[in-house]
Scaffold this active site. Structure first.
Site, PDB file in Angstrom:
ATOM      1  N   GLU A   9      49.806  32.203  38.182  1.00  0.00           N
ATOM      2  CA  GLU A   9      49.710  32.479  39.613  1.00  0.00           C
ATOM      3  C   GLU A   9      48.609  31.715  40.324  1.00  0.00           C
ATOM      4  OE1 GLU A   9      49.576  34.841  37.302  1.00  0.00           O
ATOM      5  OE2 GLU A   9      50.609  36.668  37.926  1.00  0.00           O
ATOM      6  N   ASP A  82      51.093  37.250  35.382  1.00  0.00           N
ATOM      7  CA  ASP A  82      50.412  38.447  34.874  1.00  0.00           C
ATOM      8  C   ASP A  82      51.358  39.426  34.161  1.00  0.00           C
ATOM      9  OD1 ASP A  82      47.923  37.640  35.668  1.00  0.00           O
ATOM     10  OD2 ASP A  82      47.994  38.678  37.613  1.00  0.00           O
ATOM     11  N   ASP A  84      52.676  42.378  34.176  1.00  0.00           N
ATOM     12  CA  ASP A  84      53.198  43.618  34.759  1.00  0.00           C
ATOM     13  C   ASP A  84      54.453  43.318  35.581  1.00  0.00           C
ATOM     14  OD1 ASP A  84      52.108  42.405  36.986  1.00  0.00           O
ATOM     15  OD2 ASP A  84      50.495  43.858  37.253  1.00  0.00           O
ATOM     16  N   GLU A  86      55.076  42.898  38.780  1.00  0.00           N
ATOM     17  CA  GLU A  86      54.982  41.819  39.759  1.00  0.00           C
ATOM     18  C   GLU A  86      55.036  40.470  39.045  1.00  0.00           C
ATOM     19  OE1 GLU A  86      55.200  42.131  43.051  1.00  0.00           O
ATOM     20  OE2 GLU A  86      55.289  44.301  42.760  1.00  0.00           O
ATOM     21  N   TYR A 297      43.031  42.355  31.619  1.00  0.00           N
ATOM     22  CA  TYR A 297      43.789  42.495  32.864  1.00  0.00           C
ATOM     23  C   TYR A 297      43.394  43.776  33.603  1.00  0.00           C
ATOM     24  CZ  TYR A 297      47.755  42.183  36.042  1.00  0.00           C
ATOM     25  OH  TYR A 297      48.536  42.084  37.166  1.00  0.00           O
ATOM     26  N   ARG A 299      44.798  45.458  36.152  1.00  0.00           N
ATOM     27  CA  ARG A 299      45.746  46.459  36.677  1.00  0.00           C
ATOM     28  C   ARG A 299      46.373  47.200  35.508  1.00  0.00           C
ATOM     29  NH1 ARG A 299      47.353  41.956  39.804  1.00  0.00           N
ATOM     30  NH2 ARG A 299      46.107  41.947  41.700  1.00  0.00           N
ATOM     31  N   HIS A 343      49.715  48.691  27.817  1.00  0.00           N
ATOM     32  CA  HIS A 343      48.578  47.896  28.275  1.00  0.00           C
ATOM     33  C   HIS A 343      47.275  48.419  27.684  1.00  0.00           C
ATOM     34  CE1 HIS A 343      50.588  46.190  32.092  1.00  0.00           C
ATOM     35  NE2 HIS A 343      50.655  45.358  31.085  1.00  0.00           N
TER      36      HIS A 343
END
Ligand SMILES: [Zn+2]
Ligand SMILES: [Zn+2]
Ligand SMILES: [Zn+2]
Length: 698
Positions: A9, A82, A84, A86, A297, A299, A343
């Site tokens: 990203e 990433d 997840d 998204e 990470y 989130r 996670h």
């Protein structure tokens, strides 16, 4: 010539990864999402299975073109967004746009950007996970359907430019509900009695506990006087109880606990915490070592940490503090009922990177957040603290007082880190040592002090409290807490005053209207259920259209009804009953963001405005000629001032009353309490409790 193309990203992440992969790899950044629903229209075909219309995001054309050129030259493309929902959606959109064969293992995921983690993830690429993609699509499409249908309704019925979102509306509603609880709250009177004794030359402090060995609460001065009348000057030690208490360290950070603790300890807004955490995750230039991701990470809703990380931390703890400081028992990880997946918690990528060692490479805020994350994780791997607590009961004619003390016997994790709390009443380790005492010993009273208190309403939400409440209620997910808090402020539905959320009149108006027709949609339960359904899609237990369809159908019905039934809320101007001193036209009362004000009806030719003066029938005690009037602070809080302002600068947060103090003749102010009001002198401390007139007449 590089054979492989890797797409992530952000440029910072690209730079860090590039170092670990060598010359066979080109690493490029997509700058977040490249493809999304169009801004200019709904972009969801409700008639045909909610088919989304995806387009290249405005301004992202050049990025996509560059990626396409690089893709043509590459033998293989790895999508490394990433780990997840998204990220998975970004990878999928890119695969489609760049013509990546989706049947191949083109997706790589890693939880930290370190050499080992990156090398390892490239050994195990996988296919795109369509369950994750679908969960993201369902959320995006539902938010779009709700947002893009509701906003035009608000424009038509209230004011142009308003908007309402699914999660945001619930958050605003929570803030409004809390405000109503506070307004409805009636404080209750209660008393404490503090006692000081001479314990063989040392001072001992105790508090009233009860009578005949039973706990007793004191609600009035009469009850206090009854207790005082029973006491003699000397107290006998009735019992000394010693106990050992263990206290466990807090679990490693989730997104939510990180945001809360950074707010409490560092005074960071949720948005700032996430921005800085992202920098730490994507990579920091550490001199000779090059760029390294310092944390995992950010989130996540998991408190799990990898065995490798735990072992490294334990080695560090043994070295720095000794073997006895290592946690022996493995503690259970707290998993939220709706925890997304496997996670890890937010932790340092290596305990060996002591915050002090990397301090010179970090900005002040980066250092402070990194230190917090590092300490929280190290402490979580440490032994519990052991506290020696002492409880001493003292008796005088059946009246019991109690003294508490505690000392730290073994600091354990407390050597490194103690979690803060929002609850000011938690004293825990703050009690000090007590003088040594024996059963039956007689001590003399030195001082006794009764004190009046009033119970407090529930506190307004701070960002930290709102994030905690949202997590506990299952509203939102790690990726949405910070953006939600940000959006509701930007839209002017709530404001932060002294770091606490207050609804604005606009916020109340919008939520009122939504509540009438979409009640169910803004309940906590609905929103939490909705998140659970998205989790079910992610696990592959449901089709995304199965989730979207019934919700949209029921929403649409209400929308049609609302459009037909809701009358336009005229924010109309009432006459103010006086004329403009500038141009002579009539003044009108308008509603602003922080309440009502007066403006000239000849607007826009005349722009004269002034605050509304509501007189409360009390003369100003400072100048003697002015009337006390209600005013609003810039932030909207009600206060009382003098009508002669700016000549007279009298102000008070509490409402002044007409009669002066019977003791010293100064001004008295009133505070609401249960069944009445408390009237208090502003200078001598004299106070009276008055029964509410209205209630007495009933
Ligand atoms: Zn005017
Ligand atoms: Zn005055
Ligand atoms: Zn007084």
């Amino acid at each position: 010539m590089a054979k492989y193309l890797v797409i992530v990203e952000s440029p910072a992440k690209a730079k860090t990864i590039k170092r670990y992969l060598g010359s066979n790899y080109t690493v490029k950044a997509s700058m977040g999402h490249v493809i999304d629903l169009p801004k200019s229209q709904m972009g969801v075909d409700v008639e045909h299975d909610y088919e989304p219309k995806y387009i290249t995001i405005r301004g992202k054309g050049p990025v996509l073109k560059e990626l396409k050129t690089a893709a043509k030259k590459a033998q293989k493309i790895y999508l490394a967004a990433d780990p997840d929902r998204e990220g998975e959606a970004i990878a999928w959109h890119l695969a489609k746009a760049l013509g990546v064969d989706e049947s191949t293992e083109c997706r790589v995921v890693f939880n930290e950007i370190t050499k080992d983690a990156i090398k390892d993830s490239f050994k195990r690429p996988r296919k795109i996970n369509y369950d994750l993609v679908d969960a993201q699509q369902a959320r995006r499409i539902l938010d779009r359907l709700v947002g893009y249908s509701m906003s035009p309704l608000l424009w038509k019925k209230i004011k142009k430019g308003l908007s309402a979102g699914r999660v945001q509306s619930v958050a605003v509603k929570m803030i409004i509900d809390r405000e109503q609880e506070i307004n409805a709250f009636l404080p209750e009177e209660y008393w404490t009695i503090k006692l000081e004794l001479d314990a063989n030359g040392e001072k001992l402090e105790a508090n009233f506990y009860g009578i005949d060995g039973k706990k007793r609460e004191l609600h009035s001065e009469e009850e206090v006087n009854e207790v005082l009348a029973k006491l003699s000057e000397s107290f006998t030690v009735d019992s000394v109880t010693k106990k050992e208490r263990r206290r466990n360290p807090a679990l490693p950070f989730t997104t939510s606990s990180l945001q809360q603790e950074a707010a409490r300890k560092l005074n960071f807004r949720a948005k700032k915490t996430m921005m800085i955490a992202q920098q730490l995750y994507e990579g920091i230039e550490l001199g000779k070592e090059g760029t390294v991701g310092l944390i995992t990470y950010m989130r996540t809703d998991s408190t799990r940490t990898s065995e490798t990380a735990n072992i490294e931390a334990q080695g560090f703890i043994e070295n720095a503090y000794g073997k006895e400081y290592i946690a022996v028992e493995k503690r259970k990880e707290k998993k939220a009922a709706n925890s997304q997946d496997a996670h890890e918690a937010v932790r340092p990528t290596s305990t060996m990177r002591d915050p002090q060692l990397v301090k010179s490479y970090l900005s002040r805020d980066q250092f402070r957040l990194y230190k917090l994350i590092w300490e929280r994780f190290v402490a979580s791997q440490m032994a519990p603290a052991v506290l020696d607590t002492v409880k001493v009961d003292l008796v005088s004619n059946d009246v019991m007082f109690r003294a508490n003390g505690s000392t730290v016997k073994f600091a354990g994790f407390m050597k490194v880190y103690i979690e803060d709390t929002d609850d000011e009443t938690v004293t825990d380790v703050k009690d000090g040592l007590l003088p040594p005492l024996e059963d039956g010993e007689v001590l003399e009273q030195e001082m006794i002090e009764p004190k009046q208190h009033f119970t407090q309403p529930p506190p307004r939400y701070t960002e930290a409290r709102l994030v905690r409440a949202m997590e506990e209620l299952g509203i939102g997910r790690p990726s949405t807490y910070a953006p939600t808090l940000d959006t509701i402020q930007k839209r002017g539905y709530v404001t932060l005053e002294e770091k606490k959320f207050l609804p604005t009149e606009l916020g109340e108006l919008v939520i009122d209207m939504i509540s009438d027709y979409f009640q169910e949609f803004i309940t906590v339960q609905f929103t939490a259920d909705m998140e659970a359904l998205l989790d079910a899609i992610e696990k592959g237990d449901m089709q995304w259209t199965e989730v979207v369809d019934p919700i949209y159908k029921s929403f649409e019905k209400r929308l049609t009804r609302a459009e037909a039934e809701i009358e336009k809320i005229e924010i109309k101007d009432e006459p103010a009953g006086e004329d403009c001193e500038v141009c002579g036209h009539a003044m009108v009362i308008k509603m602003g963001r922080y309440g009502k004000f007066m403006a000239c009806s000849n607007f826009p030719e005349c722009r004269n405005t002034k605050p509304i003066q509501v007189e409360i029938g009390v003369k100003c005690p400072t100048c003697g000629t002015g009337e006390i009037v209600e005013r609003r602070s810039k932030k909207g809080r009600l206060f009382y001032g003098c009508s002669n302002y700016p000549e007279c600068e009298f102000v008070s947060w509490d409402k002044p009353v007409e009669e002066p103090c019977p003791v010293c003749s100064s001004m008295m102010v009133q505070k609401k309490i249960k069944n009445g009001v408390k009237v208090e002198c502003t200078s001598c401390g004299h106070h009276e409790t008055r029964i509410d007139q209205e209630q007495e007449e009933e």
